[in-house]
Design an enzyme around this catalytic site. Structure first.
Site, short mmCIF file in Angstrom:
data_model
loop_
_atom_site.label_atom_id
_atom_site.label_comp_id
_atom_site.label_asym_id
_atom_site.label_seq_id
_atom_site.Cartn_x
_atom_site.Cartn_y
_atom_site.Cartn_z
N GLY A 168 -22.21 -99.45 84.70
CA GLY A 168 -21.31 -100.47 84.17
C GLY A 168 -20.79 -101.39 85.24
N ASP A 169 -20.37 -100.82 86.37
CA ASP A 169 -19.89 -101.63 87.49
C ASP A 169 -20.98 -102.55 88.01
OD1 ASP A 169 -17.13 -100.82 88.03
OD2 ASP A 169 -17.96 -98.86 88.50
N ALA A 170 -22.18 -101.99 88.19
CA ALA A 170 -23.26 -102.76 88.80
C ALA A 170 -23.68 -103.94 87.93
CB ALA A 170 -24.46 -101.85 89.07
#
Length: 394
Positions: A168-170
């Site tokens: 999700g962050d990436a």
């Protein structure tokens, strides 16, 4: 250290008040293409990402990649004088990246209203858990869960499964970089450009990328679920991962009528039974079971040779070791060796995507904490920071 940047974004100035993964990855995408990216960290402790992940001889490895091609400065944003320096960085920058909670941004005058007042031409990328109006904390795994992706990942009889990295962050970092470039394009062509505020919540990028989940539920009332290494909504009848006689996992996939027929011919099944898309979908389980048996009866190398000869798209599931020895990765130049002050030569991903006319490149691994204080504060901003240094504000 003086260095001439190379790449598509040479001359672009970025400051990031962002730690850990999503915001810094957006900055990393820009830095890889030649932008001057200033990563602001608290004195003493620095970005929490500096201590994340595995270590070698006490040296953390992750930040060597996550912080590459950036400038590190230290700044205590709790101190009013430190916040004044932060505002000077905002005035200097073309792009400001923030991941602090919205309430903290307002208190420190790093929110949209303040950034736009300080630098009316700036592009502000604000990444948060639930949007700029919600002060609740958020992390990438929560974003993944809210996006619908985790509900789709895993096997029907098992629990939902997160992917094995900061998915999700990436993806949020990647979409954030795309959004910044979209805003910069408008700035370059719109004489009435008045800055831009990009408000990106951690669940939204993955939510956007699963294009079919909302319309499927809206129009059919169905809730797509987990289907293992197949897909809840697949482009064609063949897609799964199969265990070879050598104990390797091989992924086989199709996306067209013709690609499924290639599998049918390889398995020696009657083509007339799979001549149409409707027939192929009706025979999906038969194809899957037959292919599973066929792969299990053969070694990995034999399977891959046969797939290639039959024009069936397939690959062994790669480990990191496989990637480092793969001829296609080598041919593409996707792995490079970079010298690091602590570790010596280290290998990491190259700058991706590849540009041929003005490629980006990696000129440093993640810098030491505050390594660029003199360059950024004294040379670029032309500030007298002697007193701030003595007081530990920088």
């Amino acid at each position: 250290m003086a260095f001439e940047q190379r790449g598509q974004l040479r001359g672009l100035k970025v400051v990031e008040f962002a730690h850990v993964v999503a915001g810094p990855l957006a900055g990393s995408m820009l830095a890889d293409q030649g932008a001057d990216v200033v990563h602001v960290e608290p004195p003493g402790s620095g970005d929490a990402a500096r201590s994340m992940g595995p270590t070698r001889d006490g040296t953390p490895l992750w930040f060597k990649v996550a912080g590459r091609n950036k400038r590190s400065v230290t700044l205590d944003l709790h101190d009013p004088d430190g916040r004044q320096v932060a505002h000077r960085l905002v005035a200097w920058a073309d792009v400001v990246i923030v991941t602090l909670r919205p309430g903290r941004l307002r208190a420190w005058e790093l929110d949209w209203k303040a950034v736009h007042r300080i630098n009316p031409q700036a592009v502000l990328l604000q990444i948060s858990g639930f949007g700029a109006q919600n002060d609740a904390p958020g992390f990438g795994k929560v974003g993944e869960a809210r996006s619908g992706v985790v509900h789709l990942t895993g096997f029907p009889d098992g629990p939902p499964v997160h992917t094995g990295f900061s998915h999700g962050d990436a993806v949020t970092g990647l979409m954030g970089a795309y959004a910044v470039l979209a805003a910069l394009h408008r700035r370059a062509h719109d004489p009435e450009f008045d800055g831009e505020w990009i408000d990106l919540a951690l669940f939204e990028p993955l939510f956007r990328l699963v294009e079919w989940q909302i319309i499927t539920h809206d129009q059919l009332g169905a809730i797509p679920g987990r289907s293992g290494n197949q897909l809840a909504v697949a482009p064609a009848a063949v897609i799964n991962t199969y265990l070879s006689g050598d104990g390797d996992w091989i992924t086989v996939t199709s996306a067209t009528l013709r690609s499924v027929l290639n599998v049918v011919r390889l398995l020696g099944l009657p083509e007339d039974d799979f001549a149409t898309t409707r027939q192929q979908l009706a025979g999906k389980e038969q194809l899957d079971q037959a292919l599973s048996t066929w792969v299990a009866e053969r070694g990995t190398a034999e399977c891959l040779r046969a797939f290639e000869a039959a024009d069936v798209v397939a690959s062994r599931v790669f480990t990191a070791e496989d990637i480092l020895t793969d001829p296609v990765y080598a041919e593409r130049g996707d792995i490079v060796t970079v010298d690091d002050a602590d570790l010596g030569p280290v290998r990491m991903q190259a700058v991706i995507p590849h540009f041929h006319q003005a490629p980006g490149h990696i000129w440093r691994t993640g810098p030491a904490l505050g390594q660029d204080n003199d360059l950024v504060y004294r040379q670029w901003l032309e500030l007298d920071v002697d007193d701030l240094e003595k007081r530990g504000v920088i």
